[in-house]
Design a protein around this motif. Structure first.
Motif, PDB file in Angstrom:
ATOM      1  N   ASN A  35       7.474 -14.399  -1.482  1.00 29.45           N
ATOM      2  CA  ASN A  35       8.126 -13.288  -2.178  1.00 29.45           C
ATOM      3  C   ASN A  35       7.382 -12.860  -3.434  1.00 29.45           C
ATOM      4  OD1 ASN A  35      10.163 -13.145  -0.303  1.00 29.45           O
ATOM      5  ND2 ASN A  35      11.458 -14.612  -1.392  1.00 29.45           N
ATOM      6  N   PHE A  36       6.570 -13.750  -4.015  1.00 31.71           N
ATOM      7  CA  PHE A  36       5.990 -13.454  -5.311  1.00 31.71           C
ATOM      8  C   PHE A  36       4.481 -13.310  -5.312  1.00 31.71           C
ATOM      9  CE2 PHE A  36       9.984 -15.721  -6.064  1.00 31.71           C
ATOM     10  CZ  PHE A  36      10.683 -14.700  -6.689  1.00 31.71           C
ATOM     11  N   THR A  37       3.827 -13.666  -4.237  1.00 24.77           N
ATOM     12  CA  THR A  37       2.382 -13.513  -4.192  1.00 24.77           C
ATOM     13  C   THR A  37       1.933 -13.111  -2.797  1.00 24.77           C
ATOM     14  OG1 THR A  37       0.254 -14.571  -4.588  1.00 24.77           O
ATOM     15  CG2 THR A  37       1.995 -15.979  -3.763  1.00 24.77           C
ATOM     16  N   HIS A  38       1.043 -12.170  -2.757  1.00 17.80           N
ATOM     17  CA  HIS A  38       0.474 -11.711  -1.494  1.00 17.80           C
ATOM     18  C   HIS A  38      -1.035 -11.869  -1.601  1.00 17.80           C
ATOM     19  CE1 HIS A  38       3.897  -9.397   0.458  1.00 17.80           C
ATOM     20  NE2 HIS A  38       4.424 -10.077  -0.541  1.00 17.80           N
ATOM     21  N   SER A  39      -1.517 -13.031  -1.140  1.00 15.81           N
ATOM     22  CA  SER A  39      -2.944 -13.312  -1.177  1.00 15.81           C
ATOM     23  C   SER A  39      -3.308 -14.118   0.058  1.00 15.81           C
ATOM     24  CB  SER A  39      -3.314 -14.083  -2.446  1.00 15.81           C
ATOM     25  OG  SER A  39      -2.723 -15.363  -2.437  1.00 15.81           O
ATOM     26  N   VAL A  76      -8.315 -13.650  -1.801  1.00 10.74           N
ATOM     27  CA  VAL A  76      -8.152 -12.200  -1.730  1.00 10.74           C
ATOM     28  C   VAL A  76      -6.763 -11.818  -2.221  1.00 10.74           C
ATOM     29  CG1 VAL A  76      -8.078 -10.210  -0.177  1.00 10.74           C
ATOM     30  CG2 VAL A  76      -9.643 -12.100   0.294  1.00 10.74           C
ATOM     31  N   LEU A  77      -6.692 -10.856  -3.117  1.00 13.28           N
ATOM     32  CA  LEU A  77      -5.417 -10.257  -3.495  1.00 13.28           C
ATOM     33  C   LEU A  77      -5.178  -9.111  -2.515  1.00 13.28           C
ATOM     34  CD1 LEU A  77      -3.141 -10.368  -5.667  1.00 13.28           C
ATOM     35  CD2 LEU A  77      -4.328  -8.468  -6.769  1.00 13.28           C
ATOM     36  N   LEU A  78      -4.108  -9.200  -1.749  1.00 10.89           N
ATOM     37  CA  LEU A  78      -3.809  -8.167  -0.750  1.00 10.89           C
ATOM     38  C   LEU A  78      -3.320  -6.889  -1.421  1.00 10.89           C
ATOM     39  CD1 LEU A  78      -1.955 -10.375   1.897  1.00 10.89           C
ATOM     40  CD2 LEU A  78      -4.363  -9.689   1.868  1.00 10.89           C
ATOM     41  N   ILE A  79      -3.530  -5.773  -0.755  1.00  9.24           N
ATOM     42  CA  ILE A  79      -3.086  -4.488  -1.317  1.00  9.24           C
ATOM     43  C   ILE A  79      -1.571  -4.433  -1.471  1.00  9.24           C
ATOM     44  CG2 ILE A  79      -5.091  -3.199  -0.520  1.00  9.24           C
ATOM     45  CD1 ILE A  79      -3.375  -2.119   1.787  1.00  9.24           C
ATOM     46  N   SER A  80      -0.856  -5.297  -0.784  1.00 14.09           N
ATOM     47  CA  SER A  80       0.604  -5.312  -0.855  1.00 14.09           C
ATOM     48  C   SER A  80       1.137  -6.065  -2.074  1.00 14.09           C
ATOM     49  CB  SER A  80       1.183  -5.943   0.412  1.00 14.09           C
ATOM     50  OG  SER A  80       0.699  -7.266   0.569  1.00 14.09           O
ATOM     51  N   ASP A  81       0.289  -6.827  -2.782  1.00  7.66           N
ATOM     52  CA  ASP A  81       0.731  -7.609  -3.933  1.00  7.66           C
ATOM     53  C   ASP A  81       1.130  -6.700  -5.083  1.00  7.66           C
ATOM     54  OD1 ASP A  81       0.152  -9.193  -6.613  1.00  7.66           O
ATOM     55  OD2 ASP A  81       0.442 -10.694  -5.031  1.00  7.66           O
ATOM     56  N   VAL A  82       2.147  -7.089  -5.816  1.00  8.77           N
ATOM     57  CA  VAL A  82       2.656  -6.298  -6.941  1.00  8.77           C
ATOM     58  C   VAL A  82       1.602  -6.118  -8.034  1.00  8.77           C
ATOM     59  CG1 VAL A  82       3.680  -8.205  -8.251  1.00  8.77           C
ATOM     60  CG2 VAL A  82       4.723  -5.937  -8.348  1.00  8.77           C
ATOM     61  N   ASN A  83       0.601  -6.987  -8.091  1.00  9.81           N
ATOM     62  CA  ASN A  83      -0.468  -6.871  -9.080  1.00  9.81           C
ATOM     63  C   ASN A  83      -1.633  -6.016  -8.606  1.00  9.81           C
ATOM     64  OD1 ASN A  83       0.661  -8.630 -11.123  1.00  9.81           O
ATOM     65  ND2 ASN A  83       0.361 -10.248  -9.617  1.00  9.81           N
ATOM     66  N   SER A  84      -1.587  -5.547  -7.372  1.00  4.88           N
ATOM     67  CA  SER A  84      -2.679  -4.750  -6.809  1.00  4.88           C
ATOM     68  C   SER A  84      -2.554  -3.290  -7.239  1.00  4.88           C
ATOM     69  CB  SER A  84      -2.648  -4.852  -5.280  1.00  4.88           C
ATOM     70  OG  SER A  84      -3.620  -4.019  -4.717  1.00  4.88           O
ATOM     71  N   ARG A  85      -3.654  -2.758  -7.729  1.00  3.45           N
ATOM     72  CA  ARG A  85      -3.743  -1.352  -8.139  1.00  3.45           C
ATOM     73  C   ARG A  85      -5.042  -0.801  -7.565  1.00  3.45           C
ATOM     74  NH1 ARG A  85       0.596  -2.834  -9.637  1.00  3.45           N
ATOM     75  NH2 ARG A  85       1.593  -2.645 -11.641  1.00  3.45           N
ATOM     76  N   ILE A  86      -4.953   0.115  -6.612  1.00  2.00           N
ATOM     77  CA  ILE A  86      -6.122   0.648  -5.928  1.00  2.00           C
ATOM     78  C   ILE A  86      -6.262   2.138  -6.245  1.00  2.00           C
ATOM     79  CG2 ILE A  86      -7.250   0.990  -3.692  1.00  2.00           C
ATOM     80  CD1 ILE A  86      -6.757  -1.952  -4.274  1.00  2.00           C
ATOM     81  N   PRO A  87      -7.378   2.570  -6.868  1.00  2.16           N
ATOM     82  CA  PRO A  87      -7.597   4.005  -7.080  1.00  2.16           C
ATOM     83  C   PRO A  87      -7.811   4.696  -5.730  1.00  2.16           C
ATOM     84  CG  PRO A  87      -9.160   2.669  -8.358  1.00  2.16           C
ATOM     85  CD  PRO A  87      -8.442   1.758  -7.431  1.00  2.16           C
ATOM     86  N   VAL A  88      -7.014   5.714  -5.466  1.00  3.37           N
ATOM     87  CA  VAL A  88      -7.049   6.394  -4.166  1.00  3.37           C
ATOM     88  C   VAL A  88      -7.056   7.909  -4.339  1.00  3.37           C
ATOM     89  CG1 VAL A  88      -5.857   4.513  -2.946  1.00  3.37           C
ATOM     90  CG2 VAL A  88      -4.518   6.360  -3.971  1.00  3.37           C
ATOM     91  N   ILE A  89      -7.314   8.593  -3.234  1.00  2.00           N
ATOM     92  CA  ILE A  89      -7.123  10.045  -3.162  1.00  2.00           C
ATOM     93  C   ILE A  89      -6.408  10.358  -1.862  1.00  2.00           C
ATOM     94  CG2 ILE A  89      -9.080  10.709  -4.610  1.00  2.00           C
ATOM     95  CD1 ILE A  89     -10.637  11.340  -2.057  1.00  2.00           C
ATOM     96  N   LEU A  90      -5.687  11.457  -1.872  1.00  2.00           N
ATOM     97  CA  LEU A  90      -5.062  11.964  -0.655  1.00  2.00           C
ATOM     98  C   LEU A  90      -6.145  12.700   0.129  1.00  2.00           C
ATOM     99  CD1 LEU A  90      -1.770  13.285  -2.261  1.00  2.00           C
ATOM    100  CD2 LEU A  90      -2.027  11.242  -0.835  1.00  2.00           C
ATOM    101  N   SER A  91      -6.303  12.381   1.399  1.00  2.00           N
ATOM    102  CA  SER A  91      -7.453  12.879   2.165  1.00  2.00           C
ATOM    103  C   SER A  91      -7.445  14.389   2.367  1.00  2.00           C
ATOM    104  CB  SER A  91      -7.535  12.181   3.517  1.00  2.00           C
ATOM    105  OG  SER A  91      -6.402  12.497   4.293  1.00  2.00           O
ATOM    106  N   ASP A  92      -6.278  14.987   2.554  1.00  2.00           N
ATOM    107  CA  ASP A  92      -6.228  16.432   2.819  1.00  2.00           C
ATOM    108  C   ASP A  92      -6.373  17.271   1.557  1.00  2.00           C
ATOM    109  OD1 ASP A  92      -5.865  15.770   5.467  1.00  2.00           O
ATOM    110  OD2 ASP A  92      -3.701  16.097   5.435  1.00  2.00           O
ATOM    111  N   SER A  93      -5.745  16.828   0.471  1.00  2.00           N
ATOM    112  CA  SER A  93      -5.702  17.635  -0.746  1.00  2.00           C
ATOM    113  C   SER A  93      -6.627  17.132  -1.848  1.00  2.00           C
ATOM    114  CB  SER A  93      -4.270  17.678  -1.274  1.00  2.00           C
ATOM    115  OG  SER A  93      -3.815  16.363  -1.552  1.00  2.00           O
TER     116      SER A  93
END
Length: 181
Positions: A35-39, A76-93
């Motif tokens: 519940n508290f870590t996703h790695s 590995v810190l999974l993208i689902s972990d509460v500490n994960s912050r991934i810079p992204v863009i929306l592909s269409d816009s």
């Protein structure tokens, strides 16, 4: 068992490897989760210099990024972990944002500009901002849009991984080799 392993290895075969990155195939050996870590812990073997922040992918998209590495294993810190912050863009816009883990099966998009109008099922990809992760890796697809939040379903089934690919920047290795000489 060979048939199963063959099927599992195919999950990393289609991973897109940018030219300035090295690809290291690794076996998932522990998925502590909870519940508290996703790695997860990967076994990649000796002889690799894996930097903190290196992307971890499959052919379906981004799994997470390296938070610590040793001679044989990396965490590995999974993208689902509460500490994960991934810079992204929306592909269409092409609107930028930040994919934030929620310790569950869904991500939230934060810091989207107020005028952005994401669409249902729109692909969300890494932006490359910050320089740690390569641009253009699929993170997921917009699954829910409301006034309060935009949710993203990850493109990778994070709980069913056996093999992954670690992307390690080649430039870092060249710089280190130059400094040693």
């Amino acid at each position: 068992s060979l048939h199963v392993e063959n099927r599992q290895l195919r999950s990393v075969l289609g991973a897109v490897i940018p030219p300035e990155w090295n690809a290291i195939t690794a076996r998932v050996i522990v998925v502590p989760g909870g519940n508290f870590t996703h790695s997860m812990i990967l076994e990649h073997g000796p002889g690799y210099e894996i930097s903190r922040g290196s992307a971890v992918v499959t052919s379906e998209g981004l799994v997470g990024y390296i938070i610590s590495s040793g001679e044989y294993f990396s965490r590995v810190l999974l993208i689902s972990d509460v500490n994960s912050r991934i810079p992204v863009i929306l592909s269409d816009s092409s609107w930028p944002g930040l994919a934030v883990g929620k310790n569950g099966l869904i991500l939230e998009l934060d810091f989207l500009p107020a005028e952005s109008q994401p669409s249902q099922n729109e692909a969300v990809v890494t932006s490359g901002h910050g320089g740690l992760l390569p641009a253009g890796i699929l993170v997921g697809r917009v699954s829910s849009i409301s006034k309060e939040q935009v949710l993203v379903a990850p493109s990778v089934e994070l709980r069913k991984l056996s093999f992954v690919t670690i992307l390690s920047r080649k430039v870092l290795h060249l710089i280190k080799a130059t400094l040693v000489q």
